[in-house]
Write a protein that holds these residues in place. Structure first.
Motif, PDB file in Angstrom:
ATOM      1  N   TYR B 247       0.862  -1.191   0.000  1.00  0.00           N
ATOM      2  CA  TYR B 247       0.000   0.000   0.000  1.00  0.00           C
ATOM      3  C   TYR B 247       0.893   1.234   0.000  1.00  0.00           C
ATOM      4  O   TYR B 247       1.396   1.647   1.040  1.00  0.00           O
ATOM      5  CB  TYR B 247      -0.902   0.026   1.232  1.00  0.00           C
ATOM      6  CG  TYR B 247      -1.777  -1.188   1.356  1.00  0.00           C
ATOM      7  CD1 TYR B 247      -2.979  -1.265   0.653  1.00  0.00           C
ATOM      8  CD2 TYR B 247      -1.411  -2.252   2.167  1.00  0.00           C
ATOM      9  CE1 TYR B 247      -3.794  -2.381   0.764  1.00  0.00           C
ATOM     10  CE2 TYR B 247      -2.212  -3.363   2.285  1.00  0.00           C
ATOM     11  CZ  TYR B 247      -3.410  -3.429   1.581  1.00  0.00           C
ATOM     12  OH  TYR B 247      -4.192  -4.526   1.682  1.00  0.00           O
ATOM     13  N   SER B 248       1.057   1.806  -1.147  1.00  0.00           N
ATOM     14  CA  SER B 248       1.964   2.956  -1.211  1.00  0.00           C
ATOM     15  C   SER B 248       1.404   4.131  -0.420  1.00  0.00           C
ATOM     16  O   SER B 248       2.138   5.005   0.013  1.00  0.00           O
ATOM     17  CB  SER B 248       2.172   3.366  -2.673  1.00  0.00           C
ATOM     18  OG  SER B 248       0.923   3.713  -3.239  1.00  0.00           O
ATOM     19  N   SER B 249       0.086   4.143  -0.212  1.00  0.00           N
ATOM     20  CA  SER B 249      -0.515   5.266   0.517  1.00  0.00           C
ATOM     21  C   SER B 249      -0.774   4.916   1.983  1.00  0.00           C
ATOM     22  O   SER B 249      -1.553   5.599   2.646  1.00  0.00           O
ATOM     23  CB  SER B 249      -1.825   5.661  -0.147  1.00  0.00           C
ATOM     24  OG  SER B 249      -2.757   4.602  -0.047  1.00  0.00           O
ATOM     25  N   LEU B 250      -0.131   3.864   2.470  1.00  0.00           N
ATOM     26  CA  LEU B 250      -0.350   3.450   3.861  1.00  0.00           C
ATOM     27  C   LEU B 250      -0.261   4.669   4.781  1.00  0.00           C
ATOM     28  O   LEU B 250       0.732   5.395   4.778  1.00  0.00           O
ATOM     29  CB  LEU B 250       0.711   2.417   4.269  1.00  0.00           C
ATOM     30  CG  LEU B 250       0.526   1.786   5.648  1.00  0.00           C
ATOM     31  CD1 LEU B 250      -0.750   0.950   5.711  1.00  0.00           C
ATOM     32  CD2 LEU B 250       1.731   0.927   6.018  1.00  0.00           C
ATOM     33  N   ALA B 251      -1.306   4.867   5.581  1.00  0.00           N
ATOM     34  CA  ALA B 251      -1.408   6.149   6.302  1.00  0.00           C
ATOM     35  C   ALA B 251      -1.031   6.050   7.766  1.00  0.00           C
ATOM     36  O   ALA B 251      -0.769   7.075   8.403  1.00  0.00           O
ATOM     37  CB  ALA B 251      -2.821   6.692   6.175  1.00  0.00           C
ATOM     38  N   GLY B 252      -1.018   4.837   8.332  1.00  0.00           N
ATOM     39  CA  GLY B 252      -0.680   4.732   9.750  1.00  0.00           C
ATOM     40  C   GLY B 252      -0.701   3.303  10.227  1.00  0.00           C
ATOM     41  O   GLY B 252      -1.360   2.445   9.634  1.00  0.00           O
ATOM     42  N   ILE B 253       0.023   3.066  11.314  1.00  0.00           N
ATOM     43  CA  ILE B 253       0.098   1.719  11.873  1.00  0.00           C
ATOM     44  C   ILE B 253      -0.177   1.763  13.365  1.00  0.00           C
ATOM     45  O   ILE B 253       0.353   2.612  14.082  1.00  0.00           O
ATOM     46  CB  ILE B 253       1.483   1.093  11.624  1.00  0.00           C
ATOM     47  CG1 ILE B 253       1.703   0.884  10.121  1.00  0.00           C
ATOM     48  CG2 ILE B 253       1.633  -0.224  12.377  1.00  0.00           C
ATOM     49  CD1 ILE B 253       3.030   0.246   9.782  1.00  0.00           C
ATOM     50  N   LEU B 254      -1.019   0.840  13.812  1.00  0.00           N
ATOM     51  CA  LEU B 254      -1.229   0.644  15.244  1.00  0.00           C
ATOM     52  C   LEU B 254      -0.634  -0.701  15.621  1.00  0.00           C
ATOM     53  O   LEU B 254      -1.011  -1.724  15.038  1.00  0.00           O
ATOM     54  CB  LEU B 254      -2.725   0.641  15.575  1.00  0.00           C
ATOM     55  CG  LEU B 254      -3.066   0.314  17.033  1.00  0.00           C
ATOM     56  CD1 LEU B 254      -2.695   1.486  17.941  1.00  0.00           C
ATOM     57  CD2 LEU B 254      -4.553  -0.026  17.183  1.00  0.00           C
ATOM     58  N   ILE B 255       0.307  -0.681  16.558  1.00  0.00           N
ATOM     59  CA  ILE B 255       0.882  -1.941  17.009  1.00  0.00           C
ATOM     60  C   ILE B 255       0.429  -2.166  18.456  1.00  0.00           C
ATOM     61  O   ILE B 255       0.821  -1.438  19.361  1.00  0.00           O
ATOM     62  CB  ILE B 255       2.415  -1.945  16.831  1.00  0.00           C
ATOM     63  CG1 ILE B 255       3.058  -3.115  17.567  1.00  0.00           C
ATOM     64  CG2 ILE B 255       3.067  -0.648  17.249  1.00  0.00           C
ATOM     65  CD1 ILE B 255       2.863  -4.445  16.875  1.00  0.00           C
ATOM     66  N   CYS B 256      -0.413  -3.184  18.645  1.00  0.00           N
ATOM     67  CA  CYS B 256      -1.140  -3.352  19.908  1.00  0.00           C
ATOM     68  C   CYS B 256      -0.353  -4.110  20.956  1.00  0.00           C
ATOM     69  O   CYS B 256      -0.843  -4.299  22.069  1.00  0.00           O
ATOM     70  CB  CYS B 256      -2.441  -4.109  19.657  1.00  0.00           C
ATOM     71  SG  CYS B 256      -3.566  -3.282  18.544  1.00  0.00           S
ATOM     72  N   THR B 257       0.837  -4.562  20.639  1.00  0.00           N
ATOM     73  CA  THR B 257       1.455  -5.535  21.522  1.00  0.00           C
ATOM     74  C   THR B 257       2.964  -5.496  21.345  1.00  0.00           C
ATOM     75  O   THR B 257       3.501  -4.542  20.788  1.00  0.00           O
ATOM     76  CB  THR B 257       0.891  -6.931  21.179  1.00  0.00           C
ATOM     77  OG1 THR B 257       1.563  -7.901  21.953  1.00  0.00           O
ATOM     78  CG2 THR B 257       1.084  -7.255  19.707  1.00  0.00           C
ATOM     79  N   ASN B 258       3.672  -6.498  21.831  1.00  0.00           N
ATOM     80  CA  ASN B 258       5.114  -6.570  21.630  1.00  0.00           C
ATOM     81  C   ASN B 258       5.413  -6.709  20.139  1.00  0.00           C
ATOM     82  O   ASN B 258       4.605  -7.228  19.383  1.00  0.00           O
ATOM     83  CB  ASN B 258       5.691  -7.775  22.376  1.00  0.00           C
ATOM     84  CG  ASN B 258       5.496  -7.637  23.871  1.00  0.00           C
ATOM     85  OD1 ASN B 258       5.629  -6.558  24.426  1.00  0.00           O
ATOM     86  ND2 ASN B 258       5.164  -8.739  24.519  1.00  0.00           N
TER      87      ASN B 258
END
Lengths: 342, 342
Positions: B247-258
DNA sequence: TTGAAAGCGGTACCAT
DNA sequence: ATGGTACCGCTTTCAA
């Protein structure tokens, strides 16, 4: 089972009274015996039992005085909750917490009240003060003449022999606001900090921390000169209106004090709600409403409960165990709230 | 001065013992006398003195058991700080807190330890569990057979007669993350939630809360299907790399854990640090470093200290005063941290 | 310099 | 059903 004075006494071959005098350096005990007793206590890892001590102290109970100004404001009401929680909790231990509420800022009343509380036998005083050289002198005198421990909270009187100050790191909170502002503003432009009074140090610090951080860390934004609304919503309204019309690219507003409603109203009238981000201070009911309804993007809380609770507990610890706070500045948490969290 | 049993006894013309039996319904007291005593106590606003009670109870001391799994993880280390603080504090009141640490997830060990603690005379147990029908049954049995109060913390076992659960409202934290993500993302695009295990309810809840809130409240963003990294940084790295290239337009990442480090590394290698916002969970030392260095924009903390501290205190209150928690769910604060606050 | 004893508030046991 | 008493751990006063 925890080790007791009695056990130490038996091991040392002396009486409980002697152990007590030795461990707490109350005098009237042979130095060699004292050393021996202290050694045994250290080896056994003796920790005094709080319940026992509290009960013994009930004969002449610990009294702690609390003086709060500006009780009529919504924010101080939140602080009062912490005060009462501490008073209730300590009350169950036989400690008397004497709370004195003062309307608005009234230095003479504070001075009288301090005298009254000392007279009533308070071993320490928690004080929500205000800039005042009279109070500075008063604190110094009570310290010198009676070694009275005093904790200032919410607002400080620096360069004073108070035990500590409990409150917000205002400068850091302003810097935090700058970071948030930069994160949510999507285009370059000017940002405006509105604060309360020119001569209220804490309010200045918030705006200064914000402006300086904007200047040094976020060059895409420009910090406009701080404006002053004197805790008044109508003035905040005027300031906001003027700024919004003067700077068509106005990118964000920080409102450091009371008057938030004025800011929100001015933006709403121009259809700018949600377009120009707003960051505010303090989790009062009205402010939380602004947050929930989207008129404000972030609120910076200052853990008002702790600001009332901790000063009393710190004084209690000091009077009860002799343990002073680790630092002269006990900063309460800077809490960031969004609409999901109020 | 607070009112005491003795004062009530004198007013009622009976002995302290009778007052005690009457007020706490211990039986063996004439109903009329009891009513009279209770009335006097109510009028005087009698509040038992904690110090006195604690001292009297020292004859057969209160024992509280604590069982913690996964002690080898950084997050649980933070929780342990709260546990030890509570243990120290109660220790000074003569309460014995028996802490049992278990490596990783080990249900049989938990079961054995619960038996051991009950055998040792614990009047209550605080338990950091894991999904397991065996534990569910065990809790139920201990409740039915011995009325043993149990508090789960950090992770819950629902539909169980536990006294309460102390921990995070995971769904709300995910929604909060969605709100933050929307605030800091400057363009439309897909956002990705990475979480731990498919079968860990808490981790699912975080991602679900996030995705649902994105879908319903923030249509400019689209929630990609949740990915699973199994608490492993290498897998999180792979997932992030793949998502960023796909996804070239990837807008954000949430990492919920380790696994946060893996996310950061993958973004850094592609020069995307600071370009694609990252929101993470938990204030572990490594995560705080990521926040400070700008590799992560926000960390959601779950007040780990309270998660260790409060379960023990709630059990103590229950055993000491009979007061149960107000709600089955005692949620700890969701704290938002930026680089300025760690 | 040291010991003995009373008492803080509440609980529990033993007589009555 | 009720009273008396001992005791929890610590502090303080009074004697010695």
């Amino acid at each position: 089972m925890a080790v007791t004075l009695k056990q130490i006494a038996e091991l040392a071959g002396v009486s409980r009274g002697t152990v007590d005098r030795a461990l707490y350096d109350r005098g009237r005990v042979n130095p060699e015996v004292a050393a021996h007793i202290k050694q045994i206590a250290a080896e056994l890892g003796y920790q005094p039992n709080r319940a026992g001590r509290a009960l013994a102290l009930a004969k002449n109970p610990i009294r702690i005085g609390v003086i709060i100004q500006s009780v009529e404001t919504p924010f101080i009401q939140l602080v009062l909750e912490g005060v009462h929680a501490a008073a209730d909790e300590l009350g169950e231990m036989g400690v008397q917490v004497m709370i004195r509420q003062i309307q608005s800022i009234d230095i003479p009343a504070v001075q009288r009240t301090m005298d009254e509380l000392v007279e009533a036998g308070c071993g320490g005083i928690a004080l929500l003060p205000a800039e005042s050289s009279a109070l500075r002198i008063k604190i110094r005198r009570l310290h010198e003449e009676r070694q009275l421990p005093i904790v200032t909270f919410n607002s400080d009187i620096a360069d004073t022999p108070r035990l500590c100050f409990v409150g917000l790191n205002n400068r850091l909170s302003g810097q935090t606001a700058a970071g948030l502002m930069h994160a949510i503003v999507h285009r370059p432009g000017p940002v405006l900090a509105i604060t309360g009074h020119k001569d209220k140090r804490a309010m200045q610090e918030r705006a200064n921390g914000f402006n300086e951080e904007i200047r040094t860390a976020y060059p895409s934004l420009t910090a406009l000169p701080t404006e002053y609304c004197y805790d008044d919503a109508a003035r905040a309204y005027d300031i906001t209106r003027r700024a919004a019309s003067h700077y068509s690219s106005l990118a964000g507003i920080l409102i450091c004090t009371n008057g938030q409603d004025g800011v929100c109203r001015a933006l709403a009238e121009r259809g700018l709600t949600g377009k120009i981000p707003v960051i505010g201070y303090d989790l009062t009911p009205d402010n939380c409403n602004n947050l929930r309804s989207g008129r404000v993007d972030f609120l910076l809380g200052q853990d008002s409960f702790s600001q009332g609770y901790r000063p009393i507990m710190l004084l209690f610890d000091y009077l009860f165990t002799g343990k002073a706070p680790e630092s002269e500045y006990v900063y309460t948490d800077i809490v960031i709230k969004t609409r999901y969290l109020v």
